[in-house]
Scaffold this active site. Structure first.
Site, PDB file in Angstrom:
ATOM      1  N   SER A 158     -43.574   9.692   9.866  1.00 23.79           N
ATOM      2  CA  SER A 158     -42.290   9.360  10.488  1.00 23.79           C
ATOM      3  C   SER A 158     -42.556   8.505  11.718  1.00 23.79           C
ATOM      4  O   SER A 158     -43.648   8.568  12.310  1.00 23.79           O
ATOM      5  CB  SER A 158     -41.553  10.641  10.895  1.00 23.79           C
ATOM      6  OG  SER A 158     -40.474  10.363  11.770  1.00 23.79           O
ATOM      7  N   TYR A 171     -41.523  19.294  14.531  1.00 27.50           N
ATOM      8  CA  TYR A 171     -41.451  18.236  13.526  1.00 27.50           C
ATOM      9  C   TYR A 171     -42.296  17.036  13.962  1.00 27.50           C
ATOM     10  O   TYR A 171     -43.079  16.497  13.170  1.00 27.50           O
ATOM     11  CB  TYR A 171     -39.998  17.819  13.322  1.00 27.50           C
ATOM     12  CG  TYR A 171     -39.827  16.645  12.385  1.00 27.50           C
ATOM     13  CD1 TYR A 171     -39.894  16.815  11.007  1.00 27.50           C
ATOM     14  CD2 TYR A 171     -39.599  15.358  12.879  1.00 27.50           C
ATOM     15  CE1 TYR A 171     -39.755  15.745  10.141  1.00 27.50           C
ATOM     16  CE2 TYR A 171     -39.451  14.283  12.026  1.00 27.50           C
ATOM     17  CZ  TYR A 171     -39.531  14.474  10.662  1.00 27.50           C
ATOM     18  OH  TYR A 171     -39.392  13.404   9.811  1.00 27.50           O
ATOM     19  N   LYS A 175     -45.677  15.405  12.092  1.00 22.59           N
ATOM     20  CA  LYS A 175     -45.736  14.026  11.618  1.00 22.59           C
ATOM     21  C   LYS A 175     -46.828  13.229  12.336  1.00 22.59           C
ATOM     22  O   LYS A 175     -47.428  12.320  11.748  1.00 22.59           O
ATOM     23  CB  LYS A 175     -44.375  13.360  11.784  1.00 22.59           C
ATOM     24  CG  LYS A 175     -43.300  13.941  10.852  1.00 22.59           C
ATOM     25  CD  LYS A 175     -43.725  13.855   9.393  1.00 22.59           C
ATOM     26  CE  LYS A 175     -42.663  14.338   8.432  1.00 22.59           C
ATOM     27  NZ  LYS A 175     -43.085  14.231   7.014  1.00 22.59           N
ATOM     28  N   THR A 206     -30.056  11.001   4.638  1.00 21.16           N
ATOM     29  CA  THR A 206     -30.423  12.132   3.793  1.00 21.16           C
ATOM     30  C   THR A 206     -29.850  13.404   4.406  1.00 21.16           C
ATOM     31  O   THR A 206     -29.460  13.411   5.579  1.00 21.16           O
ATOM     32  CB  THR A 206     -31.950  12.276   3.704  1.00 21.16           C
ATOM     33  OG1 THR A 206     -32.463  12.626   5.003  1.00 21.16           O
ATOM     34  CG2 THR A 206     -32.613  10.992   3.231  1.00 21.16           C
TER      35      THR A 206
END
Length: 272
Positions: A158, A171, A175, A206
């Site tokens: 990401s 998160y 990543k 998404t």
């Protein structure tokens, strides 16, 4: 994004002619980017091995890709069980030599409105899929690729890997780790005939991005993201980072003085 991140490496320039992969594994295929990639690659003569946790969505996607002429195989192993994932993928690789493995499965988590910390169980749940699951996937497909001296692995990281955002600490950490892991693998495996690419998307429309509690600049469709990923893989780019302007901005945050970067993040609406 720097020129070094956007251009193909010298290793890429030494590759002969690129050949379209005929057997492709996509983990997290029931998510937005994974499903878009499956549809993009589905064609006569192509074998797709699709992994997903949502069995109903996986069955629907499998049927859709079959109508486009592809041969389909769905797998539903739990990436949090590394031993089972590795065993399943090694078995699948022995039956269907994988030309391209897209390591795409991932989950997200954000600091809540009450500013509660991400506890240990939450952190491990994210890392179990995003980091451990990615490493397990590579461990499953790599032995066969090394025996053949051929293959390609795309690890989906990401743009958050460039600079940790206060909204999503775990998160971002996961990543950043997968980015470093993929870049290290690329250097190790290139002389063995195996290409490794790190995919660094920005905000893609998404269900995961819909839950993101901050601004989502330059939001793009999964179909557009799939097109950019395919193009980058065909050119064997070390980093496939997009959209360009946001990638450049996030890269700048990683090299500017920390105090300035943190101030810019707060002004942009990503602070807590």
């Amino acid at each position: 994004m720097s020129d070094a991140g956007q251009r193909a490496s010298p290793q890429a320039s030494r590759r002969s002619s690129w050949q379209q992969p005929s057997t492709i594994l996509i983990t997290g295929a029931t998510g937005g980017i994974g499903a878009a990639l499956a549809r993009s690659y589905a064609r006569p003569g192509c074998t797709l091995i699709l992994h997903g946790r949502d069995t109903a969505r996986l069955a629907s996607l499998t049927q859709e890709c079959e109508t486009r002429g592809a041969q389909l195989h769905g797998v539903t192993f739990d990436l949090r069980d590394a031993a089972a994932a590795i065993e399943t993928l090694r078995r699948v690789s022995s039956e269907y030599p994988i030309d391209l493995a897209i390591v795409n499965a991932g989950v997200s988590h954000a600091i809540g409105d009450g500013f509660e910390a991400e506890d240990w169980d939450t952190a491990r749940a994210v890392l179990a899929v995003n980091l451990d699951g990615a490493i397990a996937t590579v461990a499953g497909v790599l032995p066969d690729m090394r025996r053949r001296g051929a293959g390609q692995i795309a690890i989906v990281s990401s743009l958050a890997a460039y600079f940790g955002l206060p909204i999503t600490p775990i998160y971002c950490a996961s990543k950043a780790a997968t980015k470093a892991y993929g870049e290290a693998l690329r250097g190790w495996l290139a002389p063995q005939g195996i290409a490794v690419n790190v995919v660094m998307p920005g905000f893609v429309r998404t269900p995961m991005s819909e839950r993101f509690p901050g601004a989502r600049p330059q939001l793009m469709s999964p179909e557009r993201a799939a097109t950019l990923i395919r193009r980058g893989l065909e050119r064997n780019r070390a980093r496939i980072a997009f959209p360009r302007a946001l990638a450049w901005g996030m890269w700048c945050l990683s090299v500017l003085p920390a105090a300035l970067s943190q101030w810019m993040v707060r002004v942009a609406g990503f602070g807590r």
